[in-house]
Design an enzyme around this catalytic site. Structure first.
Site, mmCIF file in Angstrom:
data_model
loop_
_atom_site.group_PDB
_atom_site.id
_atom_site.type_symbol
_atom_site.label_atom_id
_atom_site.label_comp_id
_atom_site.label_asym_id
_atom_site.label_seq_id
_atom_site.Cartn_x
_atom_site.Cartn_y
_atom_site.Cartn_z
ATOM 1 N N THR A 122 -46.819 -48.862 57.049
ATOM 2 C CA THR A 122 -47.799 -48.543 58.089
ATOM 3 C C THR A 122 -47.817 -47.033 58.289
ATOM 4 O O THR A 122 -46.813 -46.434 58.666
ATOM 5 C CB THR A 122 -47.428 -49.245 59.404
ATOM 6 O OG1 THR A 122 -47.415 -50.663 59.185
ATOM 7 C CG2 THR A 122 -48.430 -48.917 60.499
ATOM 8 N N LEU A 153 -47.906 -58.866 58.556
ATOM 9 C CA LEU A 153 -46.914 -59.931 58.550
ATOM 10 C C LEU A 153 -46.257 -60.064 59.919
ATOM 11 O O LEU A 153 -45.812 -59.076 60.498
ATOM 12 C CB LEU A 153 -45.834 -59.651 57.494
ATOM 13 C CG LEU A 153 -46.320 -59.388 56.068
ATOM 14 C CD1 LEU A 153 -45.132 -59.107 55.166
ATOM 15 C CD2 LEU A 153 -47.136 -60.568 55.553
ATOM 16 N N PHE A 252 -51.858 -64.533 71.567
ATOM 17 C CA PHE A 252 -51.364 -63.351 72.271
ATOM 18 C C PHE A 252 -51.799 -63.329 73.740
ATOM 19 O O PHE A 252 -51.977 -62.263 74.319
ATOM 20 C CB PHE A 252 -51.789 -62.060 71.554
ATOM 21 C CG PHE A 252 -51.071 -61.855 70.246
ATOM 22 C CD1 PHE A 252 -49.931 -61.084 70.178
ATOM 23 C CD2 PHE A 252 -51.521 -62.471 69.095
ATOM 24 C CE1 PHE A 252 -49.250 -60.923 68.988
ATOM 25 C CE2 PHE A 252 -50.855 -62.319 67.891
ATOM 26 C CZ PHE A 252 -49.716 -61.539 67.840
ATOM 27 N N LEU A 253 -51.937 -64.502 74.324
ATOM 28 C CA LEU A 253 -52.233 -64.609 75.746
ATOM 29 C C LEU A 253 -51.130 -65.381 76.458
ATOM 30 O O LEU A 253 -51.395 -66.193 77.346
ATOM 31 C CB LEU A 253 -53.595 -65.289 75.971
ATOM 32 C CG LEU A 253 -54.830 -64.440 75.682
ATOM 33 C CD1 LEU A 253 -56.100 -65.263 75.888
ATOM 34 C CD2 LEU A 253 -54.871 -63.189 76.551
ATOM 35 N N GLY A 260 -42.144 -56.234 72.008
ATOM 36 C CA GLY A 260 -41.148 -55.381 71.354
ATOM 37 C C GLY A 260 -41.304 -55.520 69.857
ATOM 38 O O GLY A 260 -42.374 -55.844 69.356
ATOM 39 N N CYS A 263 -43.195 -53.322 65.117
ATOM 40 C CA CYS A 263 -44.578 -52.855 64.916
ATOM 41 C C CYS A 263 -45.243 -52.335 66.178
ATOM 42 O O CYS A 263 -45.632 -51.166 66.239
ATOM 43 C CB CYS A 263 -45.421 -53.986 64.331
ATOM 44 S SG CYS A 263 -44.969 -54.430 62.643
ATOM 45 N N LYS A 324 -38.441 -61.745 69.427
ATOM 46 C CA LYS A 324 -39.178 -62.998 69.304
ATOM 47 C C LYS A 324 -38.291 -63.982 68.558
ATOM 48 O O LYS A 324 -37.269 -63.588 67.968
ATOM 49 C CB LYS A 324 -40.503 -62.783 68.556
ATOM 50 C CG LYS A 324 -40.339 -62.297 67.133
ATOM 51 C CD LYS A 324 -41.670 -62.118 66.428
ATOM 52 C CE LYS A 324 -42.318 -63.447 66.114
ATOM 53 N NZ LYS A 324 -43.528 -63.290 65.259
ATOM 54 N N ARG A 331 -35.226 -54.524 67.500
ATOM 55 C CA ARG A 331 -35.917 -53.273 67.793
ATOM 56 C C ARG A 331 -36.856 -53.407 68.990
ATOM 57 O O ARG A 331 -37.747 -54.232 69.000
ATOM 58 C CB ARG A 331 -36.690 -52.799 66.556
ATOM 59 C CG ARG A 331 -35.788 -52.210 65.485
ATOM 60 C CD ARG A 331 -36.538 -51.881 64.218
ATOM 61 N NE ARG A 331 -36.895 -53.077 63.457
ATOM 62 C CZ ARG A 331 -37.468 -53.057 62.265
ATOM 63 N NH1 ARG A 331 -37.763 -51.902 61.693
ATOM 64 N NH2 ARG A 331 -37.747 -54.188 61.633
#
Length: 447
Positions: A122, A153, A252-253, A260, A263, A324, A331
């Protein structure tokens, strides 16, 4: 095709193994001798479901190998991927591109014949231009095409994401690269998955824009969750109600303690710095970062409030440390800020995570680790769910209650329903559920 993958970290290893599974011959190259020795012994340095079996299968088939040797594999490759780290640079928050540029110089010295050089890492807008400049300066005679091919990913689902992606983005400036990159991804392209060719700078920005937008969705629903607690609404029903709108979508709600990982924190900050450098500030993303940073410690205050405003000397059991489930990545995990804030208040922290405890030991001090949720809950005045691992979704509440000093569950991921927990005699606090998010007094819960 022959592929050289520079970097055998998360992106390089997953991508290399998946490309090999497509039938390409892949050599993963890394300067860390210990990592390569471990990989050649069949030891995978990261936790990613299914990766160990995928690597072993393709090594056995002779399509995947690992080495510290650079020039040989690169000189033989049709395509060379750069998949090295781009961490936030200390002091200013810009992406540290030193590893990318070092790889570009070494690749230039080794390539033979026409070679596609792909930035998989990235990287900010314009990095591909600089990679090409460096390579042409190093080897003016090199016949190369520099391409951008960002990865999308998710940790914990990386293999599935690679093999069944929503899209494949390829940024090119040399039309010769189009045919080669189509061949690299042919197994997916045959399934009519969208292969999106753009300019190189557009491709680089797509990655940052996607991550920033998802980070904003998370932050948005977290702020709505806070409002729900004030006005007596239920954030989970709101998430469902707005997520059914096709323009918004349900992903993502999910309200929680903040984002965290490897990315979102790094990429949103890098995008802000890029925008500032180009006199085009991205204020929504700047605000997203600020809100997310303060939210993590706010979750510690939720725990403290659930314990009547005082955690000094109290034992608190933390379930989940990684940012997660299905990863060992610590990280920027919310657990770090939450635990440190609780320790600042004088709490004694005991923690359990299926995969993240070893990584946590290098980051957090004065934490006692256990072998199970019930092990660390013994004598605790609160159990706090920070990461929603599957094994935390079916806790034995009677067993938990029997070993705790006080029966209090603080659910920062809304894994359970208030009625379910209270029915088993535990006090309960959760996120964004109006009055249901409030704690039932322990004395009432115990009756």
């Amino acid at each position: 095709m022959k592929i050289a993958m520079i970097g055998s970290g998360y992106v390089g290893l997953v991508s290399g193994a998946c490309f090999a599974d497509f039938g390409h011959t892949v050599v993963c190259i890394d300067k860390a001798e210990g990592k390569i020795e471990a990989l050649n012994r069949g030891e995978i340095p990261i936790f990613e479901p299914g990766l160990d079996a995928l690597v072993a299968e393709n090594v056995k088939a002779g399509r995947l190998s690992f080495t510290t040797e650079f020039s040989g594999p690169v000189s033989e490759a049709d395509v060379v991927f750069i998949a090295v780290g781009t961490p936030s640079r200390r002091g200013d928050g810009h992406a540290d591109l030193s590893y990318v540029y070092a790889a570009a110089r070494e690749i230039a010295e080794s390539v033979k014949g026409f070679t596609i050089v792909v930035t998989k890492s990235t990287v900010p807008v314009g990095t591909g231009d600089e990679v090409e400049r460096i390579m042409r300066e190093t080897r003016p005679d090199a016949d190369i095409a520099v391409v951008s091919n960002p990865e999308f990913l998710r940790e914990g689902a990386a293999i599935s994401d690679f093999k069944r992606p929503d899209r494949i983005v390829v940024g090119i400036e040399d039309e010769r690269a189009r045919e080669v990159m189509t061949e690299v991804y042919r197994p997916l392209y045959l399934n009519q998955l969208p292969l999106l060719f753009t300019t190189r700078r557009t491709s680089e920005l797509i990655k940052y824009a996607a991550n920033a937008f998802l980070a904003m969705k998370i932050t948005f629903i977290n702020e709505i969750a806070d409002l729900c607690e004030k006005v007596g609404a239920d954030v989970q029903q709101i998430s469902r109600g707005i997520g059914l709108d096709g323009r918004i979508g349900s992903k993502f709600l999910h309200a929680g303690p903040g984002y965290g990982g490897s990315c979102f924190p790094k990429d949103t900050l890098a995008l802000v710095k890029t925008a500032q450098d180009n006199d085009s500030p991205v204020r929504l993303i700047e605000t997203t970062i600020a809100i997310n940073d303060t939210r993590k410690r706010a979750m510690a205050r939720k725990v403290i409030n659930a314990l009547n405003g005082d955690v000094r000397g109290k034992k608190i059991a933390i379930l989940g440390l990684t940012f997660k489930p299905e990863t060992d990545d610590m990280r920027d995990a919310p657990s770090i800020s939450i635990i440190q804030a609780l320790q600042d208040g004088g709490a004694r922290i005991f923690a359990y995570d299926p995969e993240g405890m070893e990584a946590s030991k290098a980051i957090l001090d004065n934490v006692t680790y256990g072998n199970s949720p019930y092990d660390i809950a013994e004598g605790a005045e609160a159990v706090v769910i920070v990461t929603e691992w599957n094994q935390f979704r079916a806790l034995d509440f009677q067993r938990l209650k029997s070993v705790m000093a006080k029966p209090l569950l603080v659910d920062l991921r809304n894994v359970y329903t208030p009625d379910e927990v209270k029915r088993h005699g535990l006090a309960y606090a959760s996120i964004g559920r109006g009055t249901s998010a409030m704690v039932v007094p322990v004395s009432e819960a115990a009756e």
